[in-house]
Design an enzyme around this catalytic site. Structure first.
Site, PDB file in Angstrom:
ATOM      1  N   LYS A  24       7.152  53.158 -87.315  1.00  0.00           N
ATOM      2  CA  LYS A  24       7.497  54.357 -86.555  1.00  0.00           C
ATOM      3  C   LYS A  24       7.017  54.238 -85.123  1.00  0.00           C
ATOM      4  O   LYS A  24       6.045  53.554 -84.823  1.00  0.00           O
ATOM      5  CB  LYS A  24       6.937  55.611 -87.195  1.00  0.00           C
ATOM      6  CG  LYS A  24       5.450  55.832 -87.050  1.00  0.00           C
ATOM      7  CD  LYS A  24       5.061  57.180 -87.643  1.00  0.00           C
ATOM      8  CE  LYS A  24       3.584  57.459 -87.484  1.00  0.00           C
ATOM      9  NZ  LYS A  24       3.255  58.811 -87.916  1.00  0.00           N
TER      10      LYS A  24
ATOM     11  N   SER B 264      24.508  58.207 -82.021  1.00  0.00           N
ATOM     12  CA  SER B 264      23.281  57.449 -82.281  1.00  0.00           C
ATOM     13  C   SER B 264      22.120  57.876 -81.394  1.00  0.00           C
ATOM     14  O   SER B 264      22.166  58.902 -80.724  1.00  0.00           O
ATOM     15  CB  SER B 264      23.522  55.951 -82.132  1.00  0.00           C
ATOM     16  OG  SER B 264      23.702  55.612 -80.780  1.00  0.00           O
TER      17      SER B 264
ATOM     18  N   TYR C 183      21.526  55.934 -86.227  1.00  0.00           N
ATOM     19  CA  TYR C 183      21.235  54.513 -86.085  1.00  0.00           C
ATOM     20  C   TYR C 183      20.762  54.249 -84.665  1.00  0.00           C
ATOM     21  O   TYR C 183      21.109  54.977 -83.729  1.00  0.00           O
ATOM     22  CB  TYR C 183      22.447  53.644 -86.433  1.00  0.00           C
ATOM     23  CG  TYR C 183      23.659  53.905 -85.577  1.00  0.00           C
ATOM     24  CD1 TYR C 183      23.920  53.135 -84.446  1.00  0.00           C
ATOM     25  CD2 TYR C 183      24.546  54.931 -85.891  1.00  0.00           C
ATOM     26  CE1 TYR C 183      25.032  53.375 -83.656  1.00  0.00           C
ATOM     27  CE2 TYR C 183      25.658  55.175 -85.108  1.00  0.00           C
ATOM     28  CZ  TYR C 183      25.892  54.397 -83.991  1.00  0.00           C
ATOM     29  OH  TYR C 183      26.990  54.642 -83.203  1.00  0.00           O
TER      30      TYR C 183
ATOM     31  N   ALA D 263      24.075  64.439 -82.302  1.00  0.00           N
ATOM     32  CA  ALA D 263      22.612  64.508 -82.392  1.00  0.00           C
ATOM     33  C   ALA D 263      21.994  65.117 -81.139  1.00  0.00           C
ATOM     34  O   ALA D 263      20.897  65.677 -81.198  1.00  0.00           O
ATOM     35  CB  ALA D 263      22.038  63.116 -82.629  1.00  0.00           C
TER      36      ALA D 263
END
Length: 131
Positions: free
Chosen positions: A9, A25, A58, A75
């Protein structure tokens, strides 16, 4: 049997843009992708610390060392420039792989510059138990 575990992360990075008209994305500074081990087009989960939104998309590389972290397409409605986000990727691991697995954590500053790259096992070792 395989289990799904955190692979790595990027912790608390800052959104630099939200581009509604882009195809989709999340664009992420290529140096951050390399540090955490995320490959282009890999599935990532993005958690917005400011508003609690969570999304799966992604990753696509943005220019290295640009500090860019940009939500694109639909998004972009889930975050705004300046929001803090955590970007995570996961892996399917076997019981044998679980024994030695330790996720990579990339810590960044407010300009999305790498401050430190750690393993979760190192971070947890520093936390002393509350008595």
């Amino acid at each position: 049997m395989q289990r799904t575990l955190l692979l790595g992360k990027i912790h608390n990075c800052t959104l630099t843009a939200a581009n509604l008209d882009y195809v989709g994305s999340i664009s992420i500074d290529e140096s951050l992708l390399e540090a955490v081990g995320i490959v282009p087009y890999e599935q990532v989960q993005v958690v917005n610390v400011n508003n609690g939104e969570r999304l799966v998309t992604y990753a696509i590389p943005a220019p290295a060392y640009s500090g860019a972290v940009e939500l694109n397409g639909a998004a972009a409605r889930l975050g705004a420039r300046g929001d803090r986000v955590i970007i995570m990727t996961y892996a399917q691991l076997t019981s044998e792989e679980l024994k030695t697995h330790s996720p990579i954590v990339v810590l960044v500053n407010s300009h999305n510059r790498i401050v430190e790259v750690r393993r979760y096992s190192d971070l947890l070792a520093e936390v002393s138990p509350v008595v």
